[in-house]
Design a protein around this motif. Structure first.
Motif, PDB file in Angstrom:
ATOM      1  N   LYS A 529      -8.704 -28.755-101.031  1.00  0.00           N
ATOM      2  CA  LYS A 529      -9.412 -29.223 -99.831  1.00  0.00           C
ATOM      3  C   LYS A 529      -8.856 -30.584 -99.420  1.00  0.00           C
ATOM      4  O   LYS A 529      -8.456 -31.376-100.296  1.00  0.00           O
ATOM      5  CB  LYS A 529     -10.924 -29.335-100.127  1.00  0.00           C
ATOM      6  N   PRO A 530      -8.764 -30.894 -98.190  1.00  0.00           N
ATOM      7  CA  PRO A 530      -9.238 -30.077 -97.043  1.00  0.00           C
ATOM      8  C   PRO A 530      -8.228 -29.015 -96.618  1.00  0.00           C
ATOM      9  O   PRO A 530      -8.618 -28.041 -95.967  1.00  0.00           O
ATOM     10  CB  PRO A 530      -9.418 -31.120 -95.941  1.00  0.00           C
ATOM     11  N   ASN A 531      -6.957 -29.158 -97.001  1.00  0.00           N
ATOM     12  CA  ASN A 531      -5.945 -28.196 -96.560  1.00  0.00           C
ATOM     13  C   ASN A 531      -5.358 -27.477 -97.783  1.00  0.00           C
ATOM     14  O   ASN A 531      -4.852 -28.131 -98.713  1.00  0.00           O
ATOM     15  CB  ASN A 531      -4.813 -28.904 -95.811  1.00  0.00           C
ATOM     16  N   PRO A 532      -5.406 -26.127 -97.806  1.00  0.00           N
ATOM     17  CA  PRO A 532      -4.789 -25.386 -98.924  1.00  0.00           C
ATOM     18  C   PRO A 532      -3.278 -25.642 -98.972  1.00  0.00           C
ATOM     19  O   PRO A 532      -2.653 -25.970 -97.966  1.00  0.00           O
ATOM     20  CB  PRO A 532      -5.092 -23.919 -98.608  1.00  0.00           C
ATOM     21  N   ILE A 533      -2.717 -25.484-100.166  1.00  0.00           N
ATOM     22  CA  ILE A 533      -1.277 -25.697-100.363  1.00  0.00           C
ATOM     23  C   ILE A 533      -0.635 -24.362-100.738  1.00  0.00           C
ATOM     24  O   ILE A 533      -1.102 -23.666-101.649  1.00  0.00           O
ATOM     25  CB  ILE A 533      -1.004 -26.736-101.461  1.00  0.00           C
ATOM     26  N   ALA A 534       0.403 -24.015-100.026  1.00  0.00           N
ATOM     27  CA  ALA A 534       1.182 -22.808-100.351  1.00  0.00           C
ATOM     28  C   ALA A 534       2.518 -23.231-100.985  1.00  0.00           C
ATOM     29  O   ALA A 534       3.167 -24.152-100.500  1.00  0.00           O
ATOM     30  CB  ALA A 534       1.426 -21.961 -99.109  1.00  0.00           C
ATOM     31  N   HIS A 535       2.880 -22.537-102.049  1.00  0.00           N
ATOM     32  CA  HIS A 535       4.164 -22.860-102.695  1.00  0.00           C
ATOM     33  C   HIS A 535       5.321 -22.530-101.786  1.00  0.00           C
ATOM     34  O   HIS A 535       6.257 -23.319-101.600  1.00  0.00           O
ATOM     35  CB  HIS A 535       4.296 -22.120-104.031  1.00  0.00           C
ATOM     36  N   LYS A 557       5.836 -27.412-101.849  1.00  0.00           N
ATOM     37  CA  LYS A 557       6.068 -27.971-100.514  1.00  0.00           C
ATOM     38  C   LYS A 557       4.900 -28.878-100.130  1.00  0.00           C
ATOM     39  O   LYS A 557       3.745 -28.590-100.442  1.00  0.00           O
ATOM     40  CB  LYS A 557       6.210 -26.860 -99.489  1.00  0.00           C
ATOM     41  N   CYS A 558       5.230 -29.956 -99.479  1.00  0.00           N
ATOM     42  CA  CYS A 558       4.176 -30.891 -99.055  1.00  0.00           C
ATOM     43  C   CYS A 558       3.325 -30.243 -97.963  1.00  0.00           C
ATOM     44  O   CYS A 558       3.850 -29.666 -96.999  1.00  0.00           O
ATOM     45  CB  CYS A 558       4.792 -32.180 -98.526  1.00  0.00           C
ATOM     46  N   PRO A 559       1.977 -30.313 -98.058  1.00  0.00           N
ATOM     47  CA  PRO A 559       1.115 -29.629 -97.071  1.00  0.00           C
ATOM     48  C   PRO A 559       1.224 -30.226 -95.673  1.00  0.00           C
ATOM     49  O   PRO A 559       0.925 -29.545 -94.687  1.00  0.00           O
ATOM     50  CB  PRO A 559      -0.278 -29.799 -97.679  1.00  0.00           C
ATOM     51  N   TRP A 560       1.632 -31.479 -95.582  1.00  0.00           N
ATOM     52  CA  TRP A 560       1.728 -32.072 -94.265  1.00  0.00           C
ATOM     53  C   TRP A 560       3.080 -31.791 -93.590  1.00  0.00           C
ATOM     54  O   TRP A 560       3.327 -32.246 -92.495  1.00  0.00           O
ATOM     55  CB  TRP A 560       1.504 -33.583 -94.354  1.00  0.00           C
ATOM     56  N   SER A 561       3.927 -30.994 -94.253  1.00  0.00           N
ATOM     57  CA  SER A 561       5.214 -30.651 -93.639  1.00  0.00           C
ATOM     58  C   SER A 561       5.142 -29.359 -92.843  1.00  0.00           C
ATOM     59  O   SER A 561       6.122 -28.960 -92.220  1.00  0.00           O
ATOM     60  CB  SER A 561       6.296 -30.519 -94.722  1.00  0.00           C
ATOM     61  N   TYR A 562       3.975 -28.681 -92.807  1.00  0.00           N
ATOM     62  CA  TYR A 562       3.824 -27.461 -92.010  1.00  0.00           C
ATOM     63  C   TYR A 562       2.402 -27.434 -91.495  1.00  0.00           C
ATOM     64  O   TYR A 562       1.495 -28.062 -92.024  1.00  0.00           O
ATOM     65  CB  TYR A 562       4.124 -26.200 -92.821  1.00  0.00           C
ATOM     66  N   ASP A 563       2.187 -26.655 -90.392  1.00  0.00           N
ATOM     67  CA  ASP A 563       0.878 -26.605 -89.741  1.00  0.00           C
ATOM     68  C   ASP A 563      -0.093 -25.718 -90.509  1.00  0.00           C
ATOM     69  O   ASP A 563      -1.244 -26.101 -90.731  1.00  0.00           O
ATOM     70  CB  ASP A 563       1.032 -26.097 -88.302  1.00  0.00           C
ATOM     71  N   LYS A 564       0.377 -24.505 -90.891  1.00  0.00           N
ATOM     72  CA  LYS A 564      -0.508 -23.555 -91.571  1.00  0.00           C
ATOM     73  C   LYS A 564       0.194 -23.026 -92.814  1.00  0.00           C
ATOM     74  O   LYS A 564       1.326 -22.542 -92.733  1.00  0.00           O
ATOM     75  CB  LYS A 564      -0.860 -22.397 -90.642  1.00  0.00           C
ATOM     76  N   PRO A 565      -0.449 -23.103 -93.947  1.00  0.00           N
ATOM     77  CA  PRO A 565       0.211 -22.613 -95.172  1.00  0.00           C
ATOM     78  C   PRO A 565       0.349 -21.089 -95.166  1.00  0.00           C
ATOM     79  O   PRO A 565      -0.564 -20.376 -94.722  1.00  0.00           O
ATOM     80  CB  PRO A 565      -0.720 -23.097 -96.285  1.00  0.00           C
TER      81      PRO A 565
END
Length: 743
Positions: A529-535, A557-565
């Motif tokens: 939270k607040p944003n899920p992280i996708a490998h 991968k950094c979660p802030w480098s993409y809009d939606k995991p």
């Protein structure tokens, strides 16, 4: 072309002399020679050994077969020499077998009749081959002479000379006969009566002559007083008597003449008979000489046989004594062997008990060693935590510390796995094994990635996610915990020499646990939270294994480098990962779950089929295109994988599977490998450990290359070495080899 049959034996000189006689005899004729050959029968009855001449019945069949082959080879060689001796004259060979049912002399008579032989040159040695005694050879020769067809002419040869025997006709070259002439004897019998009658007549004539002589001696007496007439009458009567006497004398003369003729005839007959008798006497003398020679040779043979018999008796007695000694020694050795077997059996039992005790002690030692290593690792981590501060903090290292830990990023410390990048180095900081990933400070993207990774790892902490220990801003590098067993890709697919898991495949239980640990890490990332992280790039090369095969993922991968995991890609990647663990094959992006059950990796041991099917079903759901809630499917995966892991743990605990805990057949349990077995430089189990001046053992290749590159300090303590001598650590090497042999 006339065919001449030459019968010769195995005696080389006699055979060549017989052939030479035949070639000379018909030198002016075109002939074709048929060589009749019979092998020597003596070895059929006797065998010559270092102990003397033995009967063939006392020798094994294998020895007799070998002797037959040897004699056959010798026979073939001498027959080839016989044919070569004939030169331009055409020659062929006919072998005759010697056996009791059909003697050799009878076979010759049958061969003469069946082959139509008109000229036979017979060597006495040929008949002697079947009968070693001289009398048997001569009687066999006489049998051939008596029973041969009349159309066949036989020439008996001995030592290259022709021999004339009885019943043989006179040669055209004037060979003297050596037998009694039956016709002369018959003529003598016919004249015997006539000569007796002539003797009687001689006696009667002798009596008549006596009477006549007496009459002739009577003198004529005339009385003085006889008248003339009386005297005349007396004279007439006397004249008549004289005339009668003359006639009688004439008759007697005629009779004497007849007698002289008969005497001459009797004299001629007697002279002829005397000559015949003289010839017979000479023949008998020759025969007697030959018989005497034969008798002498027979006596010599008897003496030789007696001497051989005496020698054999003495040898037999010595052999009997030797046999008794050997029997006694054999009995003693048997008794000693029985005692030794009993002692050996006790020693084996004692050894088995000792091995059992050693195994128990080794197990206890391994458990204690693992506990010690775990405590050392725990203390090192706690020490680093204290240096970094409390909580999830991490430390920023100075460039000097990084350089000291990696020997200024030496090639010896570069991680050799092809799946972990080229800029990863292993090292030690405060006795803790670490991995240092170097980013290029000149590359802006690499520098940005370095900053984002430091920020991400400072916020994300999970047991199955590679932990960051610290970083160095000036050298743009991140310090991670060191994973001793490399990547999952190496464990499943690599076969290189540098891979320390060579011939050590992961057991099925370890694979189930690794899948559950990866699923736990993915579930944690998807619930952040607040944003899920996708490998975003989940695959075996992005999963590391520590010394105890605990799985940890890296490369987030950094979660802030993409809009939606892209959580769906992680779920599908996990499905492919499960199939790879099941089959040991590198599957494509879209796997085939149905084929996984048919292609289970047997190097992992005997898979429990219910668990394999359950894992295949999980992979099928992950690869399915049905759209369901991502959070829901991730939670389901975590729950299902934990359930499969729990059942696998129960199977291993109850020993219902044929594979021991987390180890396939023949695989080395990395959990039980002592830290002392690993090279401090290569971090692999050593093959040829050598002791350096710092007191640590290294792989010879590693420490030798370290010293050759100009280093004079210890790779472990960074202190200067007193010397560069390396001593083989045989004790450690023996322990490592014992470990491998038991595995």
């Amino acid at each position: 072309m006339e065919r001449v049959c030459v019968a010769i034996g195995t005696e080389g000189l006699d055979g060549f002399s017989t052939l030479q006689w035949a070639l000379r005899r018909w030198a002016n004729h075109r002939i074709r020679i048929l060589i009749l050959h019979a092998p020597n029968a003596s070895y059929k009855h006797y065998v010559y050994t270092p102990f003397g001449k033995l009967r063939s019945t006392s020798v094994s069949e294998d020895k007799l077969k070998l002797l037959d082959k040897t004699e056959e080879a010798k026979t073939d060689a001498i027959l080839a020499q016989y044919i070569a001796f004939c030169g331009k004259v055409e020659a062929e060979v006919m072998k005759m077998e010697i056996h009791d049912e059909m003697p050799l002399h009878k076979q010759i008579v049958e061969a003469i009749s069946s082959l139509g032989i008109s000229k036979l040159v017979l060597s006495l040695a040929f008949i002697k081959a079947s009968s070693p005694k001289s009398r048997g050879a001569i009687s066999g020769t006489f049998y051939v002479l008596r029973n041969k067809p009349r159309s066949c002419e036989v020439f008996v040869i001995c030592q290259g000379q022709r021999v004339v025997l009885r019943d043989e006709e006179e040669d055209d070259k004037g060979v003297t006969r050596m037998f009694t002439d039956a016709s002369a004897l018959a003529r003598w019998e016919n004249c015997r009566d006539e000569m007796e009658q002539y003797a009687d007549e001689l006696l009667s004539l002798h009596q008549v002559e006596g009477e006549m002589d007496v009459g002739c001696l009577t003198q004529l007496s005339i009385p003085q007083n006889m008248d003339v007439a009386a005297r005349i009458e007396l004279l007439k009567r006397t004249m008549r008597d004289a005339q009668g006497t003359i006639l009688l004398n004439r008759k007697i003369t005629n009779i004497a003449k007849v007698r002289r003729e008969k005497a001459k005839r009797a004299t001629i007959i007697c002279n002829a008979q005397a000559e015949e008798l003289q010839t017979c006497i000479q023949a008998e003398i020759v025969n007697r000489v030959e018989l005497n020679k034969t008798l002498e040779s027979t006596r010599d043979e008897i003496l030789e046989l007696e001497s051989e018999l005496h020698e054999k008796r003495s040898k037999l007695e010595s052999n009997v004594e030797l046999q008794k000694e050997l029997s006694l020694k054999l009995h003693q050795s048997s008794s000693a062997r029985a005692v030794a077997d009993l002692q050996l059996e006790k020693a084996v039992e004692t050894r088995a008990e000792m091995v059992t005790e050693i195994e128990e002690l080794r197990k206890q030692k391994n458990v204690l060693q693992r506990r010690i290593e775990f405590c050392i690792e725990k203390d090192a981590i706690a020490k680093v935590s204290r240096l970094n501060g409390s909580g999830f903090g991490f430390r920023e290292y100075s460039p000097e510390e990084i350089i000291a830990a990696t020997e200024d990023f030496s090639e010896h410390f570069r991680v050799k796995s092809v799946c972990r990048g080229k800029n990863v180095y292993r090292g030690r900081i405060n006795q803790l094994a670490v991995a240092v990933k170097l980013h290029d400070p000149a590359d802006e993207r690499s520098l940005e990635d370095f900053t984002n990774k430091v920020k991400l790892h400072s916020q994300v902490q999970h047991p199955n996610i590679l932990a960051m220990i610290g970083f160095c801003s000036q050298r743009s590098c991140i310090v991670y915990e060191y994973m001793h067993n490399g990547t999952l890709h190496d464990a499943l697919f690599s076969t290189g020499r540098s891979w320390k898991r060579k011939h050590q495949p992961l057991a099925w239980h370890a694979r189930v646990r690794i899948a559950a640990e990866i699923c736990s890490a993915i579930g944690f990332l998807h619930k952040v939270k607040p944003n899920p992280i996708a490998h975003g790039n989940l695959k075996p090369s992005k999963i590391l294994l520590d010394r105890f095969d605990v799985a940890k993922i890296y490369g987030l991968k950094c979660p802030w480098s993409y809009d939606k995991p892209d959580i769906t890609s992680d779920i599908r990647a996990f499905g492919n990962l499960v199939l790879q663990l099941l089959t040991g094959n590198y599957w494509s992006a879209i796997g085939d779950p149905a084929a996984a059950i048919e292609n289970l990796d047997r190097t992992a041991g005997e898979w429990p089929m219910d668990l394999a099917i359950e894992l295949s079903n999980i992979a099928t759901r992950c690869l399915s295109k049905n759209c369901i809630a991502e959070e829901f499917i991730t939670a389901m995966l975590v729950t299902d994988m934990n359930d499969v892991k729990r059942r696998a743990d129960q199977l291993v605990g109850n020993r219902e599977s044929s594979v021991p805990c987390e180890k396939a057949a023949g695989a080395e349990d990395s959990c039980n490998v002592s830290e002392a077995f690993f090279c401090p430089i290569y971090r692999e189990v050593m093959q040829n450990p050598h002791l350096a001046a710092d007191g640590f053992s290294y792989e010879l290749e590693a420490i030798d290359e370290w010293l050759k590159t100009g280093h004079d300090t210890s790779p472990m303590t960074n202190l200067k070495l007193k010397h560069k001598l390396l001593v083989p650590n045989h004790t450690l090497r023996s322990l490592i080899e014992d470990r491998r042999n038991k595995i």
